[in-house]
Design an enzyme around this catalytic site. Sequence first.
Site, PDB file in Angstrom:
ATOM      1  N   ALA A 174       0.839  -1.202   0.000  1.00 31.42           N
ATOM      2  CA  ALA A 174       0.000   0.000   0.000  1.00 31.42           C
ATOM      3  C   ALA A 174       0.870   1.246   0.000  1.00 31.42           C
ATOM      4  O   ALA A 174       2.065   1.191   0.315  1.00 31.42           O
ATOM      5  CB  ALA A 174      -0.901   0.022   1.231  1.00 31.42           C
ATOM      6  N   TRP A 221      -2.390   2.059  13.464  1.00 32.42           N
ATOM      7  CA  TRP A 221      -1.194   2.378  14.262  1.00 32.42           C
ATOM      8  C   TRP A 221      -0.199   1.204  14.282  1.00 32.42           C
ATOM      9  O   TRP A 221       0.291   0.797  15.335  1.00 32.42           O
ATOM     10  CB  TRP A 221      -1.589   2.752  15.688  1.00 32.42           C
ATOM     11  CG  TRP A 221      -2.427   3.981  15.834  1.00 32.42           C
ATOM     12  CD1 TRP A 221      -3.231   4.569  14.892  1.00 32.42           C
ATOM     13  CD2 TRP A 221      -2.579   4.784  17.023  1.00 32.42           C
ATOM     14  NE1 TRP A 221      -3.863   5.685  15.413  1.00 32.42           N
ATOM     15  CE2 TRP A 221      -3.481   5.842  16.724  1.00 32.42           C
ATOM     16  CE3 TRP A 221      -2.048   4.710  18.310  1.00 32.42           C
ATOM     17  CZ2 TRP A 221      -3.850   6.808  17.650  1.00 32.42           C
ATOM     18  CZ3 TRP A 221      -2.431   5.668  19.231  1.00 32.42           C
ATOM     19  CH2 TRP A 221      -3.303   6.715  18.912  1.00 32.42           C
ATOM     20  N   TYR A 225      -4.975   9.886   1.555  1.00 29.09           N
ATOM     21  CA  TYR A 225      -4.623   8.525   1.973  1.00 29.09           C
ATOM     22  C   TYR A 225      -5.876   7.738   2.370  1.00 29.09           C
ATOM     23  O   TYR A 225      -6.142   6.657   1.837  1.00 29.09           O
ATOM     24  CB  TYR A 225      -3.633   8.559   3.141  1.00 29.09           C
ATOM     25  CG  TYR A 225      -3.477   7.221   3.823  1.00 29.09           C
ATOM     26  CD1 TYR A 225      -2.873   6.151   3.164  1.00 29.09           C
ATOM     27  CD2 TYR A 225      -3.948   7.008   5.119  1.00 29.09           C
ATOM     28  CE1 TYR A 225      -2.751   4.906   3.779  1.00 29.09           C
ATOM     29  CE2 TYR A 225      -3.827   5.780   5.741  1.00 29.09           C
ATOM     30  CZ  TYR A 225      -3.226   4.733   5.061  1.00 29.09           C
ATOM     31  OH  TYR A 225      -3.115   3.502   5.668  1.00 29.09           O
TER      32      TYR A 225
END
Length: 303
Positions: free
Chosen positions: A65, A155, A130
């Site tokens: 990604a 995270w 994003y």
Amino acid sequence: MVHDVMRDGPILITGATGQLGMALAAQATMPHRAVGRPDFDFDSPETIARCVAETAPSLVINAAAWTAVDAAEQNVAAAYRANRDGPAQLARLCRDSGIPLIHVSTDYVFDGEKGAPYLESDPVAPLGVYGASKEAGERAVIESGADAIILRTAWVFSARGKNFARTMINASRKTNNLRVVGDQRGTPTAAEDLAAAILAIVGAIRSQGWRPEYRGIFHATNTGDTTWHGFAEVIFDIAAKCGAARPTVTAITTAEWPTPVKRPADSRLDGGKLAAIFGLRLPDWHDATTRIVTAMLEADAHT
């Protein structure tokens, strides 16, 4: 669509040089092939088809990604190629080959305004390129018709690679006073714990076959939640036990640490669906942080 049991063939893992890709490759006990750029590159669509054809996989895990949140604002087309167009192509290839796809997404599809952990069914409202590109990728994967599982996480950190824990440890070696945002809440998620959950899902599919309830979106993070400031405090508590100097960490507001893209104020994800369908709950984030920071410092000591 896939049959009752998975066909023979290795697992194809994309994003091999990322934190999750490395963790998946390290933990996988079944035959697998881990690929990254330039052999597999969402900027070069021909490499996607070639990798799938060469590997003839029984399942694909897409851990590749564009993850640079702020840089995505100046690289919109590239972010969408990596987070929407590439996964869409990969999903179509999986559909045409009759194999499952596990695709990794993010908490940044939400705006953080709910005030409670997000369910998979909650409306999305990304705050920047994003998040928008990842949300578009989710839709593209679903609309492909592939047997696809989408795992939203948050995270992510590990002992290797660029992440918040590494940034904090490095910063503490340069200064005794740090300022960290204390009004954004979420869940630190260890790449190795996420990888273990993904591989457990793969194991379920391999042993039991594909089930209709597997298709769709799931939330997968470590258990519990904190703020970036709270995360930093725990990181330094653990580092201090390993002999590192402990800096003073001051909590500041988001307004005091402006970034090109606004971050979700509260992006906690509810993991109940993952537990209900797959029987999976990831470990507490405190336990994960202890393991990761200890491993990080041990590796640093030998370099």
